[in-house]
Write an enzyme that holds these catalytic residues in place. Structure first.
Site, short mmCIF file in Angstrom:
data_model
loop_
_atom_site.label_atom_id
_atom_site.label_comp_id
_atom_site.label_asym_id
_atom_site.label_seq_id
_atom_site.Cartn_x
_atom_site.Cartn_y
_atom_site.Cartn_z
N HIS A 183 -6.02 -15.45 10.34
CA HIS A 183 -4.94 -14.46 10.31
C HIS A 183 -5.31 -13.15 11.00
O HIS A 183 -4.71 -12.11 10.71
CB HIS A 183 -4.51 -14.21 8.87
CG HIS A 183 -4.04 -15.45 8.16
ND1 HIS A 183 -2.89 -16.11 8.53
CD2 HIS A 183 -4.59 -16.16 7.13
CE1 HIS A 183 -2.73 -17.17 7.74
NE2 HIS A 183 -3.74 -17.22 6.89
N PRO B 85 0.83 -1.21 0.00
CA PRO B 85 0.00 0.00 0.00
C PRO B 85 0.86 1.26 0.00
O PRO B 85 1.88 1.34 0.68
CB PRO B 85 -0.80 -0.12 1.31
CG PRO B 85 -0.82 -1.58 1.60
CD PRO B 85 0.50 -2.10 1.11
N GLU B 86 0.43 2.23 -0.78
CA GLU B 86 1.12 3.50 -0.85
C GLU B 86 0.32 4.55 -0.07
O GLU B 86 -0.67 4.22 0.59
CB GLU B 86 1.32 3.91 -2.31
CG GLU B 86 2.13 2.87 -3.10
CD GLU B 86 2.36 3.26 -4.55
OE1 GLU B 86 2.31 4.46 -4.86
OE2 GLU B 86 2.59 2.37 -5.38
N ARG C 125 21.63 15.05 -8.87
CA ARG C 125 21.33 13.62 -8.73
C ARG C 125 21.45 12.93 -10.08
O ARG C 125 20.81 13.32 -11.05
CB ARG C 125 19.93 13.41 -8.14
CG ARG C 125 19.84 13.81 -6.68
CD ARG C 125 18.53 13.39 -6.06
NE ARG C 125 18.51 13.72 -4.63
CZ ARG C 125 18.91 12.89 -3.67
NH1 ARG C 125 19.34 11.68 -4.00
NH2 ARG C 125 18.90 13.26 -2.41
N ARG D 243 0.18 -12.79 5.09
CA ARG D 243 1.61 -12.97 4.78
C ARG D 243 2.52 -12.54 5.93
O ARG D 243 3.72 -12.82 5.90
CB ARG D 243 1.96 -12.19 3.51
CG ARG D 243 1.14 -12.61 2.29
CD ARG D 243 1.65 -11.92 1.05
NE ARG D 243 0.71 -12.05 -0.05
CZ ARG D 243 0.92 -11.58 -1.27
NH1 ARG D 243 2.04 -10.92 -1.54
NH2 ARG D 243 0.02 -11.73 -2.23
#
Length: 283
Positions: free
Chosen positions: A100, A2-3, A162, A119
């Site tokens: 879970h 997830p972002e 950069r 997981r």
């Protein structure tokens, strides 16, 4: 993984059930997830009031009246869902316990918050609230892309010199907190910037132009409830829908959506991650 939009969506879903409420009973059903739980975590959480529920990058942070802050990371498959909310935000009652369901919070307002993670790549920790920003996971983070500290001058300076590809620079959590692979691909498409371009070689005006696009993409994704790819669910158990609006992500071989562009969406690998882009209109 997830972002920012997915984590912010979960925070907003949990907030009505958690903020201002007391954890009547915390239940911890295993000793660890990605790393061991803090010592006596269930006892330290039980009886505390959640003063504020906030987000920093991809982490949820619950500030407690005990002077501690609960840090939560969803990992790859972690979900935090609400049942039995007395405010009427959620329709379903408490479901039967699942294999879970590793951490469960029963709130005094009747809500139940369940952290389910098949997981076990998620994580929880307890931090001293006064020094939480000094935690090893938080101290290295750059500014929030939707906050006031993230602006055009900042990004121009951050990119100077950069030699890494612009996509890698945008994924660097030390430069911008919370951006991930999906939304960086979408930002670069909207900005018509090639993901192969070196960050330090892009003109200042084009770098500055990334800032409003980043904000727009994230805002659009949050409004859509995030992107449900594989495991992500909102706090009410529903899917997010932003994946239906992807311009490039996951669209390898499809025609470019930009008006007047005859390009085809391509996929390359950068730093072990798939990058989707249009080689014709992204320069």
């Amino acid at each position: 993984m997830p972002e920012l939009p997915e984590v912010e969506t979960v925070r907003r879903g949990l907030s009505p059930a958690m903020e201002g409420a007391v954890i009547a009973q915390a239940q911890v059903n295993r000793p660890n997830l990605r790393w061991p739980f803090p010592e006596n975590m269930a006892a330290r959480l039980t009886g505390t009031r959640v003063l504020a529920l906030r987000r920093r990058s991809k982490y949820l942070l619950a500030d407690l009246d005990s002077g501690e802050t609960l840090l939560v990371h969803l990992g790859m498959s972690g979900r935090m869902t609400v049942s039995g909310d007395p405010l009427g935000q959620f329709a379903h009652d408490h479901p039967a316990a699942q294999k879970h369901d590793h951490v469960v919070f029963d709130m005094t307002n009747g809500a139940r918050i369940t952290f389910n993670d098949p997981r076990r790549f998620g994580a929880m920790d307890l931090l001293d609230t006064a020094t939480a920003n000094q935690h090893k996971l938080l101290s290295v983070l750059g500014p929030e892309p939707l906050g006031n500290d993230f602006h055009e001058d900042y990004l121009v300076q951050a990119f100077k010199g950069r030699n890494t590809p612009v996509k890698s620079a945008l994924l660097d959590q030390g430069i911008i907190a919370g951006l991930g692979n999906i939304y960086v691909c979408e930002v670069l498409f909207r900005s018509q910037v090639s993901p192969r371009r070196k960050a330090g070689q892009i003109s200042a005006s084009r770098v500055a132009g990334l800032v409003p696009v980043i904000r727009d993409v994230l805002t659009d994704a949050i409004k859509a409830g995030g992107s449900s790819l594989k495991d992500f669910r909102q706090a009410d158990g529903n899917l997010g829908y932003f994946q239906h609006s992807f311009d490039v992500y996951g669209r390898e071989g499809d025609p470019c959506k930009r008006d007047g562009c005859s390009g085809i969406i391509d996929r390359i690998t950068q730093s072990g991650r798939s990058t989707f882009f249009c080689g014709k209109c992204q320069r």
